[in-house]
Enzyme design. Structure first.
Site, PDB file in Angstrom:
ATOM      1  N   LYS A 191      -2.121 -11.097  -7.039  1.00 21.83           N
ATOM      2  CA  LYS A 191      -0.652 -10.076  -7.192  1.00 21.83           C
ATOM      3  C   LYS A 191      -0.104 -10.052  -5.814  1.00 21.83           C
ATOM      4  CE  LYS A 191       1.432  -6.220  -7.193  1.00 21.83           C
ATOM      5  NZ  LYS A 191       1.975  -6.246  -6.354  1.00 21.83           N
ATOM      6  N   GLU A 267     -10.445  -4.084   1.515  1.00 22.23           N
ATOM      7  CA  GLU A 267      -9.390  -4.009   3.418  1.00 22.23           C
ATOM      8  C   GLU A 267      -8.586  -3.186   3.466  1.00 22.23           C
ATOM      9  OE1 GLU A 267     -11.882  -5.629   5.657  1.00 22.23           O
ATOM     10  OE2 GLU A 267     -12.585  -7.682   4.670  1.00 22.23           O
ATOM     11  N   CYS A 302      -4.039  -4.771  10.780  1.00 23.66           N
ATOM     12  CA  CYS A 302      -5.252  -3.535  10.211  1.00 23.66           C
ATOM     13  C   CYS A 302      -5.582  -3.702  11.882  1.00 23.66           C
ATOM     14  CB  CYS A 302      -5.892  -3.804   9.202  1.00 23.66           C
ATOM     15  SG  CYS A 302      -6.400  -5.317   9.300  1.00 23.66           S
ATOM     16  N   GLU A 401      -3.271   5.917  11.552  1.00 20.10           N
ATOM     17  CA  GLU A 401      -2.843   4.782  11.046  1.00 20.10           C
ATOM     18  C   GLU A 401      -0.867   4.825  10.795  1.00 20.10           C
ATOM     19  OE1 GLU A 401      -3.157   2.022   7.570  1.00 20.10           O
ATOM     20  OE2 GLU A 401      -3.551  -0.202   9.251  1.00 20.10           O
TER      21      GLU A 401
HETATM   22  P1  NAD Z   1      -0.229  -1.161  -0.618  1.00 18.02           P
HETATM   23  O1  NAD Z   1      -1.871  -0.762  -1.206  1.00 18.02           O
HETATM   24  O2  NAD Z   1       0.778  -0.494  -0.309  1.00 18.02           O
HETATM   25  O3  NAD Z   1      -0.196  -2.893  -1.001  1.00 18.02           O
HETATM   26  C1  NAD Z   1      -0.559  -3.716  -1.285  1.00 18.02           C
HETATM   27  C2  NAD Z   1      -1.053  -3.947  -2.052  1.00 18.02           C
HETATM   28  O4  NAD Z   1      -1.234  -3.240  -3.138  1.00 18.02           O
HETATM   29  C3  NAD Z   1       0.396  -4.574  -2.803  1.00 18.02           C
HETATM   30  O5  NAD Z   1       0.698  -5.762  -3.190  1.00 18.02           O
HETATM   31  C4  NAD Z   1       0.874  -3.525  -3.942  1.00 18.02           C
HETATM   32  O6  NAD Z   1       1.923  -4.050  -4.223  1.00 18.02           O
HETATM   33  C5  NAD Z   1      -0.145  -3.405  -4.462  1.00 18.02           C
HETATM   34  N1  NAD Z   1      -0.706  -1.991  -4.857  1.00 18.02           N
HETATM   35  C6  NAD Z   1       0.440  -1.111  -4.754  1.00 18.02           C
HETATM   36  N2  NAD Z   1      -0.405   0.328  -5.257  1.00 18.02           N
HETATM   37  C7  NAD Z   1      -0.832  -0.093  -6.251  1.00 18.02           C
HETATM   38  C8  NAD Z   1      -1.585   0.365  -7.782  1.00 18.02           C
HETATM   39  N3  NAD Z   1      -1.876   1.325  -7.965  1.00 18.02           N
HETATM   40  N4  NAD Z   1      -2.275  -0.814  -8.693  1.00 18.02           N
HETATM   41  C9  NAD Z   1      -2.687  -1.980  -7.777  1.00 18.02           C
HETATM   42  N5  NAD Z   1      -2.178  -2.319  -7.018  1.00 18.02           N
HETATM   43  C10 NAD Z   1      -1.111  -1.639  -6.239  1.00 18.02           C
HETATM   44  O7  NAD Z   1      -0.449  -1.891   1.751  1.00 18.02           O
HETATM   45  P2  NAD Z   1       1.133  -2.195   1.891  1.00 18.02           P
HETATM   46  O8  NAD Z   1       1.615  -1.246   2.470  1.00 18.02           O
HETATM   47  O9  NAD Z   1       1.470  -4.042   1.680  1.00 18.02           O
HETATM   48  O10 NAD Z   1       0.621  -2.732   3.866  1.00 18.02           O
HETATM   49  C11 NAD Z   1       0.168  -1.888   4.474  1.00 18.02           C
HETATM   50  C12 NAD Z   1      -1.759  -1.252   4.573  1.00 18.02           C
HETATM   51  O11 NAD Z   1      -2.482  -2.566   4.258  1.00 18.02           O
HETATM   52  C13 NAD Z   1      -2.164  -0.706   5.646  1.00 18.02           C
HETATM   53  O12 NAD Z   1      -2.270  -0.139   5.498  1.00 18.02           O
HETATM   54  C14 NAD Z   1      -2.456  -1.631   6.474  1.00 18.02           C
HETATM   55  O13 NAD Z   1      -4.476  -1.116   7.421  1.00 18.02           O
HETATM   56  C15 NAD Z   1      -3.555  -2.825   5.790  1.00 18.02           C
HETATM   57  N6  NAD Z   1      -3.812  -3.665   5.603  1.00 18.02           N
HETATM   58  C16 NAD Z   1      -5.144  -3.973   6.111  1.00 18.02           C
HETATM   59  C17 NAD Z   1      -5.740  -4.958   6.073  1.00 18.02           C
HETATM   60  C18 NAD Z   1      -7.577  -4.967   6.311  1.00 18.02           C
HETATM   61  O14 NAD Z   1      -8.004  -6.624   6.811  1.00 18.02           O
HETATM   62  N7  NAD Z   1      -7.916  -4.396   6.829  1.00 18.02           N
HETATM   63  C19 NAD Z   1      -5.411  -5.908   6.613  1.00 18.02           C
HETATM   64  C20 NAD Z   1      -3.794  -5.799   6.500  1.00 18.02           C
HETATM   65  C21 NAD Z   1      -3.479  -4.797   5.927  1.00 18.02           C
END
Ligand code: NAD
Length: 498
Positions: A191, A267, A302, A401
């Site tokens: 997804k 992550e 991140c 963040e």
């Molecule tokens: P997000 O959590 O909003 O979305 C990530 C994914 O989760 C998307 O595919 C989204 O559609 C899905 N999602 C959202 N709500 C959901 C739910 N209720 N149930 C299941 N899936 C759901 O994050 P984002 O805004 O896309 O990405 C940014 C975040 O990702 C930042 O906080 C960043 O730090 C983190 N990030 C972490 C790493 C790492 O390796 N630690 C790497 C990249 C990004």
């Protein structure tokens, strides 16, 4: 036709091959209801295409296909060398289409095309090859049993994996999960973020052309609280391998608890400290790495070194040099080959990052450079690299963040103070330090609360080393041979002989 026109024309051709449908059981399949979402490019805010808005019924269909494929054994029972051969062929087919993947990734994310060509796509290929090569080199274990018994432990795949990934490195981060899950014989439903689904769909298409069995790699697109939540709550999904925000991480833990107690690996975010000690001579190198450590990928990383902590005697020099580098980084069209800083992922995200900058302004913090949106006339989502000085360690800007091109700079007087500030957030993803003292480097490597510590070089690890965080940055590791463990169960088998 200019190079830019040719690139945009190729993008149009490519998206025309990606219908607004999920990719399930080896083909695009109509959704149950036909709903779709607009997919706009951060480059100029224009529509790229429409993607399927999958719901729980679509997810159920994808999981059912993934489960049937897992159960029939075509993938998991394949001889390891054959699974390896197919994955290597898959990698070569991505490589043959590398330019297409790079174009799709740039138009979808707003990343510079130079970065998707040089980093995102080659890294995804490298990751796939790394885990393919591991398949026939990782052994189980024989237990130290009495001679009348033979006991051994084998790793078995879990079944259907739910891969849920964000928008900042859509292909690269998805591959960190897809490749070890494939290598260990699992099937999966991926997804991608609703903002960046193109390369995941292209990847699934390419997997079929490479000869992977249908139903091994399925992709459902759509919203997090709809398609994502349905994957997270599905009773036949055994693990959610997730990269994204803390907020979503909490929701996934609830979904796992409320459904089949599936495993989760996270992550999540970070607020990584980048420490500079006065005994380090080459401040120009540090300034360049400190600037790119936060501004690369428009700060949407991140592991971004978002807190620059500088020992007092070199503070003014360091700040001056980082700002000098920041001023050379000019936001520009991601599809232009000369661009090094592209657009932020979405209008909403640009507004959220700018709200943090406005908060800094309102609180009287010193914005030394940037702090403005850029290129608004293009319709895209750009901002200037921003440096904010003398940020108190407990200020929200130094705690939360931001996930944008915003560097917070703070000084310290002693090693103890440096360590207290560095460890003083709820995160623990990465940390780096520059020092000429081996003793100090070793002390800090031991005392920093972070899953990754880099000494005298920022972000200096690769696929061979584990990646992941402590505390609220998550748990479970991507990269390295350790990543294989989370996609497996261990079975102990014991034979007793007469
Ligand atoms: P997000 O959590 O909003 O979305 C990530 C994914 O989760 C998307 O595919 C989204 O559609 C899905 N999602 C959202 N709500 C959901 C739910 N209720 N149930 C299941 N899936 C759901 O994050 P984002 O805004 O896309 O990405 C940014 C975040 O990702 C930042 O906080 C960043 O730090 C983190 N990030 C972490 C790493 C790492 O390796 N630690 C790497 C990249 C990004």
């Amino acid at each position: 036709m200019t190079t830019l026109d040719a690139a945009l024309a190729r993008v149009s051709q490519l998206v025309a091959t990606l219908p607004a449908q999920p990719f399930v059981n080896g083909a695009f399949q109509a959704t149950m209801h036909g709903d779709a979402l607009d997919n706009v490019s951060p480059r100029d805010g224009t529509l790229v295409n429409r993607i399927a808005r999958c719901n729980a019924a679509d997810v159920d269909n994808a999981v059912a296909n993934a489960k049937a494929t897992f159960d029939d054994g075509a993938w998991r029972r394949m001889a390891p060398r054959d699974r390896k051969r197919l994955m290597l062929h898959f990698a070569s087919m991505i490589e043959a289409r590398a330019e297409d993947f790079a174009l799709l990734e740039s138009i979808d994310t707003g990343k510079p095309i130079s970065a998707t060509r040089a980093f995102d796509v080659p890294q995804a290929i490298n990751t796939l090859r790394y885990y393919a090569e591991a398949i026939d080199k990782v052994y189980g274990e024989v237990g130290p049993s009495p001679s009348s018994r033979l006991s051994y432990a084998v790793h078995e795949p879990l079944g259907v994996i739910g891969v849920i990934v964000p928008w900042n490195f859509p292909l690269h981060l998805a591959m960190w999960k897809i490749a070890p899950a494939l290598a260990t014989g699992n099937t999966m439903v991926v997804k991608p973020s609703e903002l960046t689904s193109l390369t995941a769909l292209k990847l699934a298409q390419t997997a079929i052309e490479a000869g992977l069995p249908a139903g091994v790699l399925n992709v459902v697109t759509g919203l997090g609280h709809e398609a994502g939540d349905a994957v997270a709550r599905h009773m036949d999904v055994q693990l959610i391998a997730f990269t994204g925000s803390e907020r979503t991480g909490r929701q996934l833990l609830r979904a796992a608890a409320d459904s089949n107690l599936k495993r989760v690996s996270f992550e999540l975010g970070g607020k990584s400290p980048h420490l500079v000690f006065a005994d380090w001579q080459d401040l120009d190198t540090v300034a360049t790495q400190a600037a790119w450590g936060i501004f690369y990928n428009q700060g949407q990383i991140c592991t971004a070194g978002s807190r620059l902590l500088v020992e007092r005697p070199v503070m003014d020099t360091m700040l001056e040099r980082v700002v000098a580098v920041a001023r050379t980084i000019i936001p520009s069209d991601p599809m232009d080959e000369a661009t090094s800083l592209g657009a932020l992922s979405s209008k909403g995200h640009l507004e959220a990052v700018m709200a943090q900058v406005e908060r800094a302004r309102a609180d009287g913090l010193r914005i030394v450079c940037g702090g403005q949106v850029a290129r608004a006339e293009t319709g895209g989502y750009y901002m200037l690299p921003t440096v904010i000085a003398d940020v108190p360690p407990d200020h929200p800007l130094a705690q939360d963040e931001i996930f944008g091109p915003v560097l917070c700079v703070t000084s310290f007087e002693t090693d103890d103070e440096a360590l207290t500030i560095a460890n003083g957030t709820r995160y623990g993803l990465a940390a780096g330090l520059w020092t000429a003292s081996m003793n100090r480097a070793h002390r800090f490597a031991d005392a920093l609360v972070a899953g990754m510590v880099w000494v005298n070089g920022w972000d200096s690890c690769d696929i061979t080393m584990p990646f992941g965080g402590f505390r609220q940055s998550g748990f479970g590791r991507d990269r390295s041979i350790h990543a294989l463990e989370k996609y497996c169960d261990i079975k102990s088998v014991s034979y007793t002989f007469g």
